[in-house]
Motif scaffolding. Structure first.
Motif, PDB file in Angstrom:
ATOM      1  N   VAL A   1      24.409  26.921  92.565  1.00  0.00           N
ATOM      2  CA  VAL A   1      24.547  28.375  92.501  1.00  0.00           C
ATOM      3  C   VAL A   1      25.605  28.747  91.471  1.00  0.00           C
ATOM      4  CG1 VAL A   1      25.244  30.441  93.796  1.00  0.00           C
ATOM      5  CG2 VAL A   1      23.698  28.757  94.842  1.00  0.00           C
ATOM      6  N   GLY A   2      26.739  28.056  91.509  1.00  0.00           N
ATOM      7  CA  GLY A   2      27.803  28.334  90.546  1.00  0.00           C
ATOM      8  C   GLY A   2      27.356  28.109  89.119  1.00  0.00           C
ATOM      9  N   ALA A   3      26.634  27.036  88.887  1.00  0.00           N
ATOM     10  CA  ALA A   3      26.140  26.749  87.534  1.00  0.00           C
ATOM     11  C   ALA A   3      25.180  27.836  87.067  1.00  0.00           C
ATOM     12  CB  ALA A   3      25.459  25.385  87.490  1.00  0.00           C
ATOM     13  N   MET A   4      24.320  28.306  87.974  1.00  0.00           N
ATOM     14  CA  MET A   4      23.370  29.354  87.586  1.00  0.00           C
ATOM     15  C   MET A   4      24.108  30.643  87.254  1.00  0.00           C
ATOM     16  SD  MET A   4      20.279  29.878  86.811  1.00  0.00           S
ATOM     17  CE  MET A   4      19.876  28.181  87.195  1.00  0.00           C
ATOM     18  N   ILE A   5      25.102  30.995  88.047  1.00  0.00           N
ATOM     19  CA  ILE A   5      25.890  32.201  87.778  1.00  0.00           C
ATOM     20  C   ILE A   5      26.596  32.066  86.435  1.00  0.00           C
ATOM     21  CG2 ILE A   5      27.917  33.526  88.519  1.00  0.00           C
ATOM     22  CD1 ILE A   5      27.015  32.850  91.440  1.00  0.00           C
ATOM     23  N   LEU A   6      27.226  30.932  86.183  1.00  0.00           N
ATOM     24  CA  LEU A   6      27.930  30.729  84.912  1.00  0.00           C
ATOM     25  C   LEU A   6      26.969  30.733  83.733  1.00  0.00           C
ATOM     26  CD1 LEU A   6      30.486  27.949  85.907  1.00  0.00           C
ATOM     27  CD2 LEU A   6      30.960  30.377  85.451  1.00  0.00           C
ATOM     28  N   ALA A   7      25.839  30.036  83.859  1.00  0.00           N
ATOM     29  CA  ALA A   7      24.874  29.960  82.758  1.00  0.00           C
ATOM     30  C   ALA A   7      24.320  31.340  82.413  1.00  0.00           C
ATOM     31  CB  ALA A   7      23.737  28.996  83.104  1.00  0.00           C
ATOM     32  N   ARG A   8      24.159  32.184  83.419  1.00  0.00           N
ATOM     33  CA  ARG A   8      23.664  33.540  83.164  1.00  0.00           C
ATOM     34  C   ARG A   8      24.736  34.457  82.587  1.00  0.00           C
ATOM     35  NH1 ARG A   8      20.224  34.269  88.762  1.00  0.00           N
ATOM     36  NH2 ARG A   8      18.347  33.168  88.054  1.00  0.00           N
ATOM     37  N   SER A   9      25.993  34.074  82.743  1.00  0.00           N
ATOM     38  CA  SER A   9      27.076  34.964  82.321  1.00  0.00           C
ATOM     39  C   SER A   9      27.512  34.771  80.874  1.00  0.00           C
ATOM     40  CB  SER A   9      28.289  34.776  83.240  1.00  0.00           C
ATOM     41  OG  SER A   9      28.938  33.539  82.975  1.00  0.00           O
ATOM     42  N   VAL A  10      27.131  33.667  80.259  1.00  0.00           N
ATOM     43  CA  VAL A  10      27.590  33.409  78.890  1.00  0.00           C
ATOM     44  C   VAL A  10      26.568  33.902  77.875  1.00  0.00           C
ATOM     45  CG1 VAL A  10      28.994  31.437  79.643  1.00  0.00           C
ATOM     46  CG2 VAL A  10      26.666  31.038  78.826  1.00  0.00           C
TER      47      VAL A  10
ATOM     48  N   ASP B   1      25.983  32.400  74.944  1.00  0.00           N
ATOM     49  CA  ASP B   1      25.671  31.273  74.062  1.00  0.00           C
ATOM     50  C   ASP B   1      24.633  30.413  74.772  1.00  0.00           C
ATOM     51  OD1 ASP B   1      25.651  28.716  72.871  1.00  0.00           O
ATOM     52  OD2 ASP B   1      27.766  28.823  72.322  1.00  0.00           O
ATOM     53  N   SER B   2      23.383  30.443  74.310  1.00  0.00           N
ATOM     54  CA  SER B   2      22.304  29.742  75.015  1.00  0.00           C
ATOM     55  C   SER B   2      22.497  28.229  75.031  1.00  0.00           C
ATOM     56  CB  SER B   2      20.944  30.108  74.431  1.00  0.00           C
ATOM     57  OG  SER B   2      20.856  29.707  73.086  1.00  0.00           O
ATOM     58  N   GLU B   3      23.091  27.666  73.989  1.00  0.00           N
ATOM     59  CA  GLU B   3      23.346  26.218  73.995  1.00  0.00           C
ATOM     60  C   GLU B   3      24.364  25.853  75.061  1.00  0.00           C
ATOM     61  OE1 GLU B   3      24.145  24.474  70.158  1.00  0.00           O
ATOM     62  OE2 GLU B   3      22.496  25.580  69.244  1.00  0.00           O
ATOM     63  N   PHE B   4      25.414  26.655  75.189  1.00  0.00           N
ATOM     64  CA  PHE B   4      26.417  26.419  76.218  1.00  0.00           C
ATOM     65  C   PHE B   4      25.802  26.615  77.609  1.00  0.00           C
ATOM     66  CE2 PHE B   4      30.487  28.063  78.347  1.00  0.00           C
ATOM     67  CZ  PHE B   4      30.881  26.793  78.741  1.00  0.00           C
ATOM     68  N   ALA B   5      24.967  27.646  77.777  1.00  0.00           N
ATOM     69  CA  ALA B   5      24.292  27.878  79.049  1.00  0.00           C
ATOM     70  C   ALA B   5      23.408  26.688  79.414  1.00  0.00           C
ATOM     71  CB  ALA B   5      23.469  29.160  78.983  1.00  0.00           C
ATOM     72  N   ASP B   6      22.678  26.169  78.431  1.00  0.00           N
ATOM     73  CA  ASP B   6      21.853  24.976  78.657  1.00  0.00           C
ATOM     74  C   ASP B   6      22.710  23.792  79.077  1.00  0.00           C
ATOM     75  OD1 ASP B   6      19.499  26.304  78.013  1.00  0.00           O
ATOM     76  OD2 ASP B   6      19.466  25.576  75.935  1.00  0.00           O
ATOM     77  N   GLU B   7      23.864  23.637  78.423  1.00  0.00           N
ATOM     78  CA  GLU B   7      24.762  22.530  78.755  1.00  0.00           C
ATOM     79  C   GLU B   7      25.276  22.649  80.196  1.00  0.00           C
ATOM     80  OE1 GLU B   7      28.786  20.327  77.056  1.00  0.00           O
ATOM     81  OE2 GLU B   7      28.437  22.429  76.526  1.00  0.00           O
ATOM     82  N   ILE B   8      25.619  23.858  80.611  1.00  0.00           N
ATOM     83  CA  ILE B   8      26.110  24.066  81.980  1.00  0.00           C
ATOM     84  C   ILE B   8      25.069  23.602  82.995  1.00  0.00           C
ATOM     85  CG2 ILE B   8      26.682  25.840  83.693  1.00  0.00           C
ATOM     86  CD1 ILE B   8      28.005  27.409  81.336  1.00  0.00           C
ATOM     87  N   ILE B   9      23.831  24.025  82.839  1.00  0.00           N
ATOM     88  CA  ILE B   9      22.830  23.644  83.841  1.00  0.00           C
ATOM     89  C   ILE B   9      22.438  22.170  83.711  1.00  0.00           C
ATOM     90  CG2 ILE B   9      21.988  25.969  84.312  1.00  0.00           C
ATOM     91  CD1 ILE B   9      19.658  25.526  82.507  1.00  0.00           C
ATOM     92  N   LYS B  10      22.380  21.665  82.494  1.00  0.00           N
ATOM     93  CA  LYS B  10      22.017  20.261  82.289  1.00  0.00           C
ATOM     94  C   LYS B  10      23.064  19.332  82.898  1.00  0.00           C
ATOM     95  CE  LYS B  10      21.673  16.823  78.681  1.00  0.00           C
ATOM     96  NZ  LYS B  10      22.189  16.538  77.357  1.00  0.00           N
ATOM     97  N   GLU B  11      24.330  19.603  82.628  1.00  0.00           N
ATOM     98  CA  GLU B  11      25.394  18.721  83.131  1.00  0.00           C
ATOM     99  C   GLU B  11      25.580  18.852  84.639  1.00  0.00           C
ATOM    100  OE1 GLU B  11      26.600  16.260  81.487  1.00  0.00           O
ATOM    101  OE2 GLU B  11      25.581  16.878  79.654  1.00  0.00           O
ATOM    102  N   THR B  12      25.361  20.022  85.184  1.00  0.00           N
ATOM    103  CA  THR B  12      25.430  20.176  86.644  1.00  0.00           C
ATOM    104  C   THR B  12      24.292  19.405  87.300  1.00  0.00           C
ATOM    105  OG1 THR B  12      26.467  22.345  86.382  1.00  0.00           O
ATOM    106  CG2 THR B  12      25.514  21.835  88.542  1.00  0.00           C
ATOM    107  N   ARG B  13      23.103  19.514  86.723  1.00  0.00           N
ATOM    108  CA  ARG B  13      21.951  18.769  87.240  1.00  0.00           C
ATOM    109  C   ARG B  13      22.227  17.259  87.194  1.00  0.00           C
ATOM    110  NH1 ARG B  13      18.165  21.072  84.285  1.00  0.00           N
ATOM    111  NH2 ARG B  13      18.349  19.537  82.635  1.00  0.00           N
TER     112      ARG B  13
END
Length: 179
Positions: A150-159, A161-173
């Motif tokens: 949930v935290g990763a999804m909230i953070l990824a939606r808040s930035v 920068d799509s590459e950074f958002a992708d990194e947040i969800i990829k690394e959390t996964r």
């Protein structure tokens, strides 16, 4: 003309679906009753035949969305679907927890109770899906994994920068799947 109970129930569900999409997309405060009713295809006047107030609509919408979000699943595919660009980019139809949890703390007691009940149930279901022999360890992993997702999804939606958002969800996964 009298509307049947079945039609009333169907109309109510249409309203809850419309409210759920609008609330997840825009937030509770940015959506009015008239907008919900219009999106559902009804007039504003019919609102009070289904709900006592906007607070009641919010609480019932949360309960409806969170119940629909529950279900049977396998853990790894669930994590992969949840932590995806498709889910990140579709907040209006995505997880109600990631879209609305933070805003729920400022809502009515009934709305917070709906969120609490749903989160307890979700943690219980996740606990049964994670690996481990001891119940306490499975529950800890479920709470940690769900919180990270949930935290990763909230953070990824808040930035912005799509590459950074992708990194947040990829690394959390990857972090969850490595556990």
């Amino acid at each position: 003309m009298k509307v049947s109970r079945e039609q009333v129930a169907e109309n109510r569900e249409v309203i809850l679906k419309a409210a759920g999409q609008l609330f997840r997309e825009k937030g509770f405060d940015a959506v009015g009753v008239a907008e919900v009713m219009n999106a559902a295809g009804f007039t504003h006047g019919g609102f009070y035949g289904h709900f006592r107030s906007k607070d009641d609509l919010i609480a019932q919408t949360l309960a409806y969305l969170l119940e629909k979000a529950s279900g049977d699943f396998d853990f790894k595919p669930f994590v992969d679907r949840y932590l995806s660009a498709a889910h990140r980019d579709n907040a209006a139809t995505g997880c109600p927890t990631a879209a609305l949890a933070a805003a729920t703390r400022q809502q009515s007691a009934a709305a917070r109770e709906a969120m609490t009940s749903a989160q307890r149930g979700h943690i219980d279901r996740l606990s049964g899906k994670v690996e481990g022999k001891r119940a306490a360890a499975r529950r800890r992993a479920a709470i940690g994994s769900w919180s990270a997702m949930v935290g990763a999804m909230i953070l990824a939606r808040s930035v912005d920068d799509s590459e950074f958002a992708d990194e947040i969800i990829k690394e959390t996964r990857a972090w969850i799947n490595a556990k």
